[in-house]
Design a protein around this motif. Sequence first.
Motif, PDB file in Angstrom:
ATOM      1  N   HIS A 243       0.828  -1.212   0.000  1.00  0.00           N
ATOM      2  CA  HIS A 243       0.000   0.000   0.000  1.00  0.00           C
ATOM      3  C   HIS A 243       0.859   1.258   0.000  1.00  0.00           C
ATOM      4  CE1 HIS A 243      -3.545  -2.456   0.655  1.00  0.00           C
ATOM      5  NE2 HIS A 243      -2.939  -3.057   1.673  1.00  0.00           N
ATOM      6  N   GLY A 244       2.074   1.165   0.562  1.00  0.00           N
ATOM      7  CA  GLY A 244       2.977   2.308   0.523  1.00  0.00           C
ATOM      8  C   GLY A 244       3.084   3.086   1.816  1.00  0.00           C
ATOM      9  N   ALA A 245       2.621   2.521   2.927  1.00  0.00           N
ATOM     10  CA  ALA A 245       2.789   3.191   4.220  1.00  0.00           C
ATOM     11  C   ALA A 245       4.238   3.032   4.681  1.00  0.00           C
ATOM     12  CB  ALA A 245       1.839   2.589   5.257  1.00  0.00           C
ATOM     13  N   VAL A 246       4.846   4.126   5.093  1.00  0.00           N
ATOM     14  CA  VAL A 246       6.249   4.108   5.525  1.00  0.00           C
ATOM     15  C   VAL A 246       6.361   4.791   6.877  1.00  0.00           C
ATOM     16  CG1 VAL A 246       8.604   4.865   4.995  1.00  0.00           C
ATOM     17  CG2 VAL A 246       7.087   4.147   3.140  1.00  0.00           C
TER      18      VAL A 246
ATOM     19  N   VAL B  40       4.456   8.214   7.252  1.00  0.00           N
ATOM     20  CA  VAL B  40       3.939   8.539   5.928  1.00  0.00           C
ATOM     21  C   VAL B  40       2.777   7.614   5.610  1.00  0.00           C
ATOM     22  CG1 VAL B  40       4.489   8.766   3.489  1.00  0.00           C
ATOM     23  CG2 VAL B  40       6.246   9.237   5.204  1.00  0.00           C
ATOM     24  N   LYS B  41       1.647   8.226   5.286  1.00  0.00           N
ATOM     25  CA  LYS B  41       0.448   7.447   4.953  1.00  0.00           C
ATOM     26  C   LYS B  41       0.480   7.047   3.474  1.00  0.00           C
ATOM     27  CE  LYS B  41      -1.486   7.931   9.025  1.00  0.00           C
ATOM     28  NZ  LYS B  41      -0.291   8.328   9.760  1.00  0.00           N
ATOM     29  N   PRO B  42      -0.204   5.955   3.122  1.00  0.00           N
ATOM     30  CA  PRO B  42      -0.231   5.527   1.721  1.00  0.00           C
ATOM     31  C   PRO B  42      -0.769   6.637   0.818  1.00  0.00           C
ATOM     32  CG  PRO B  42      -1.110   3.812   3.137  1.00  0.00           C
ATOM     33  CD  PRO B  42      -0.929   5.016   4.001  1.00  0.00           C
ATOM     34  N   GLY B  43      -0.082   6.844  -0.314  1.00  0.00           N
ATOM     35  CA  GLY B  43      -0.530   7.833  -1.283  1.00  0.00           C
ATOM     36  C   GLY B  43      -0.052   9.244  -1.027  1.00  0.00           C
ATOM     37  N   GLN B  44       0.603   9.493   0.090  1.00  0.00           N
ATOM     38  CA  GLN B  44       1.083  10.844   0.385  1.00  0.00           C
ATOM     39  C   GLN B  44       2.333  11.181  -0.443  1.00  0.00           C
ATOM     40  OE1 GLN B  44       1.631  11.176   4.698  1.00  0.00           O
ATOM     41  NE2 GLN B  44      -0.157  12.515   4.778  1.00  0.00           N
TER      42      GLN B  44
ATOM     43  N   ASN C 256       5.904   1.313 -12.826  1.00  0.00           N
ATOM     44  CA  ASN C 256       4.630   1.362 -12.107  1.00  0.00           C
ATOM     45  C   ASN C 256       4.794   0.937 -10.641  1.00  0.00           C
ATOM     46  OD1 ASN C 256       1.899   1.865 -11.865  1.00  0.00           O
ATOM     47  ND2 ASN C 256       1.312  -0.216 -12.458  1.00  0.00           N
ATOM     48  N   PRO C 257       5.668   1.626  -9.888  1.00  0.00           N
ATOM     49  CA  PRO C 257       5.972   1.197  -8.519  1.00  0.00           C
ATOM     50  C   PRO C 257       4.906   1.623  -7.520  1.00  0.00           C
ATOM     51  CG  PRO C 257       7.165   3.188  -9.028  1.00  0.00           C
ATOM     52  CD  PRO C 257       6.413   2.824 -10.271  1.00  0.00           C
ATOM     53  N   SER C 258       4.967   1.036  -6.315  1.00  0.00           N
ATOM     54  CA  SER C 258       4.057   1.435  -5.239  1.00  0.00           C
ATOM     55  C   SER C 258       4.574   2.668  -4.521  1.00  0.00           C
ATOM     56  CB  SER C 258       3.911   0.282  -4.226  1.00  0.00           C
ATOM     57  OG  SER C 258       3.447  -0.873  -4.860  1.00  0.00           O
ATOM     58  N   ILE C 259       5.895   2.790  -4.452  1.00  0.00           N
ATOM     59  CA  ILE C 259       6.524   3.942  -3.807  1.00  0.00           C
ATOM     60  C   ILE C 259       7.500   4.554  -4.810  1.00  0.00           C
ATOM     61  CG2 ILE C 259       7.903   4.744  -1.850  1.00  0.00           C
ATOM     62  CD1 ILE C 259       7.017   2.235  -0.332  1.00  0.00           C
ATOM     63  N   LEU C 260       7.394   5.849  -4.985  1.00  0.00           N
ATOM     64  CA  LEU C 260       8.205   6.544  -5.973  1.00  0.00           C
ATOM     65  C   LEU C 260       9.225   7.437  -5.269  1.00  0.00           C
ATOM     66  CD1 LEU C 260       8.379   6.847  -9.081  1.00  0.00           C
ATOM     67  CD2 LEU C 260       6.912   8.857  -8.864  1.00  0.00           C
ATOM     68  N   ILE C 261      10.472   7.399  -5.751  1.00  0.00           N
ATOM     69  CA  ILE C 261      11.527   8.259  -5.198  1.00  0.00           C
ATOM     70  C   ILE C 261      12.076   9.112  -6.320  1.00  0.00           C
ATOM     71  CG2 ILE C 261      13.808   8.300  -4.135  1.00  0.00           C
ATOM     72  CD1 ILE C 261      13.112   5.634  -2.808  1.00  0.00           C
ATOM     73  N   LEU C 262      11.966  10.426  -6.154  1.00  0.00           N
ATOM     74  CA  LEU C 262      12.455  11.370  -7.157  1.00  0.00           C
ATOM     75  C   LEU C 262      13.526  12.233  -6.498  1.00  0.00           C
ATOM     76  CD1 LEU C 262       8.964  12.473  -8.554  1.00  0.00           C
ATOM     77  CD2 LEU C 262      10.429  10.649  -9.401  1.00  0.00           C
ATOM     78  N   ASP C 263      14.774  12.017  -6.898  1.00  0.00           N
ATOM     79  CA  ASP C 263      15.898  12.761  -6.325  1.00  0.00           C
ATOM     80  C   ASP C 263      16.380  13.773  -7.358  1.00  0.00           C
ATOM     81  OD1 ASP C 263      18.119  13.736  -5.095  1.00  0.00           O
ATOM     82  OD2 ASP C 263      19.016  11.800  -4.635  1.00  0.00           O
TER      83      ASP C 263
ATOM     84  N   GLY D  21      -2.190   8.148  -6.010  1.00  0.00           N
ATOM     85  CA  GLY D  21      -2.397   6.853  -5.359  1.00  0.00           C
ATOM     86  C   GLY D  21      -1.114   6.170  -4.947  1.00  0.00           C
ATOM     87  N   ARG D  22       0.029   6.837  -5.109  1.00  0.00           N
ATOM     88  CA  ARG D  22       1.305   6.245  -4.729  1.00  0.00           C
ATOM     89  C   ARG D  22       1.974   7.102  -3.663  1.00  0.00           C
ATOM     90  NH1 ARG D  22       1.163   5.396 -10.240  1.00  0.00           N
ATOM     91  NH2 ARG D  22       1.515   3.249 -10.915  1.00  0.00           N
ATOM     92  N   THR D  23       2.701   6.436  -2.793  1.00  0.00           N
ATOM     93  CA  THR D  23       3.538   7.157  -1.843  1.00  0.00           C
ATOM     94  C   THR D  23       4.756   7.656  -2.596  1.00  0.00           C
ATOM     95  OG1 THR D  23       2.795   5.701  -0.073  1.00  0.00           O
ATOM     96  CG2 THR D  23       4.779   6.999   0.335  1.00  0.00           C
ATOM     97  N   SER D  24       5.049   8.949  -2.456  1.00  0.00           N
ATOM     98  CA  SER D  24       6.165   9.527  -3.216  1.00  0.00           C
ATOM     99  C   SER D  24       7.074  10.319  -2.292  1.00  0.00           C
ATOM    100  CB  SER D  24       5.634  10.447  -4.322  1.00  0.00           C
ATOM    101  OG  SER D  24       4.754   9.743  -5.176  1.00  0.00           O
TER     102      SER D  24
END
Length: 637
Positions: free
Chosen positions: A382-385, A408-412, A539-546, A570-573
Amino acid sequence: MSQERGVRRPPAGGGMGMGPGARPGMGMGMPVEKAKDFKGTLKRLAGYLMPHKFLLTVVFIAAIISTIFNIVSPKILGQATTKLFEGLIAKYKGLPGAGVDFNAILHILMILAVLYVISAAFGYIQQYVMASVAQRTVYDLRKQVEEKLNRLPLKFFDSRTHGEILSRAVNDMDNISSTLQQSLTQLITSLVTIVGVIVLMLTISPLLTLVVVLTIPLSLVVTVVVAKRSQTYFVGQQRSLGELNGHVEEMYAGHKIVKAFGFERRSVAEFDQLNEKLYESGWKAQFISGTIMPLMMFIGNLGYVFVSVIGGILVTQNAIQIGDIQAFIQYSRQFSMPITQLANIANIIQSTIASAERVFELLDEQEEIPEAVEAKVIAAPHGAVEFEHVKFGYKPDVPLMEDMNIDVKPGQTIAVVGPTGAGKTTLVNLLMRFYELDGGRILVDGIDITDLKRGNLRSMFGMVLQDTWLFNGTIRDNIAYGREGATEEEIIQASKAAHADHFIRTLPDSYNTILNEEATNISQGQKQLLTIARAILANPSILILDEATSSVDTRTEIYIQKAMSDLMQGRTSFVIAHRLSTIRDADLILVMNHGSIIEKGTHEELLAQKGFYADLYNSQFTGGAAASAMQIPENVV
């Protein structure tokens, strides 16, 4: 200027071994890298040969037989000479029925031919089997190194240059391979030759043997004196070669800068200076080391003269046969060769053990912490961290993060901002378990990441980094790297979403365009678009943009931001950014400094606080605020 990158190690066995085309004494005086623990490393390397002990026994026996048959041949050939001499003398004296016994000579020559054939056959067996043993041993060693590299943590690669790691995995391995295949059998052959030649010379004449043996100390003294003298120049040659290579590499890499600033003459002048320095040390090293062979030949010729004179006297006294003199002269020639070979092999073995030690150091490096015995898998993340009291430092005595807590909640969408060195990228490295925590824990969907399979954990993430990574291959393959089995339509859709489709189709071969190793045949911004397309395809569940849009123009950035907004739905980023204008819509902004979160909230909340974030934000628009935020004098800004 770097002076280390271009330093070349002496090639494995090149110029020091006695392989095809090599001459005795070549490379003597070359600087030899020595192992710290010679005995321990030699014992460990020998352990890799133990599974092949039967084949090694075959090699050993074949080498002995081949050498014995080879060194026996001159004595048998001497018998033919004796027969010919006796026949001519008898004929000269006019004895009845006197003449050369050609049948006996033919019989001896046939025996000699058989011996040569047997020697060559066993020599072939020796080389063939040893090649198999050497390659199999190095194959096993290479396989271990490859598997080890896959198990090493990221901090190992961060703390070492790529060149150093490649040197151990390639150059040092080739050095070991060459020594096992060539020098090991040569060592056996040389030892057997020395022993066999001494024995056969003693059977011919102890007096002549003593004459030959007396030349050995003189040869050793000459070799040691010349080698020590040339060693100094060889060290200088290697140093100058490293400096010259470093200069050429840097000038080639910065060719455009050199042209732009008009430094061609200075660059050429520096090259000429370094080249002259290399020439001076190079010719002296080669000349002095090259005198070894003439000196050795001179000493050998002295022995040859003494053997001929004394042998001739013994023949006139009927104390020895003329054929034995011929055989003895051949043995005296053979005697100095294996001694020189052993001196060269000793250098090669020292260098090889040093290479083996470097490989074993790699194999002994601390590996990643093993996965849990019953590692878990999150099938539908779900992407909760959550970060709970996380403590971490790259060095044990220098903590970077003391007590970090994030929920971090899912989708935030979580934006992470702060000055360089604040710990933003470290946070991502910890999240993907590239580094292990010193304390606390990180949870994904309520499960400690140390309880998850690393592959499953990392498959949840899609990453777009500031430093792009593309490989030698087609653009299609580079984008498809994001997801195995992706269709052509999916690749094109991902490219359109990343606004990369248009520029790809303007290329001569479109999606089939081959990128070179450094991907220098497209611009930096285009590289970034391809990595974004790859992340979209994953198409990941969690996205990291550096700093994902740091290399594109403002107009393209707007398009990418829209594409990213669609992708992040809909993704944790986690978004790491320096341009704060790009993260104003984030659900939560974490402001980091010195490894700690000093502020958090939405863009408006943080601006209202008029704290560190507000200073950073305003610094991008006003010089005065910039000076305040960066704590540097106004006049510098």
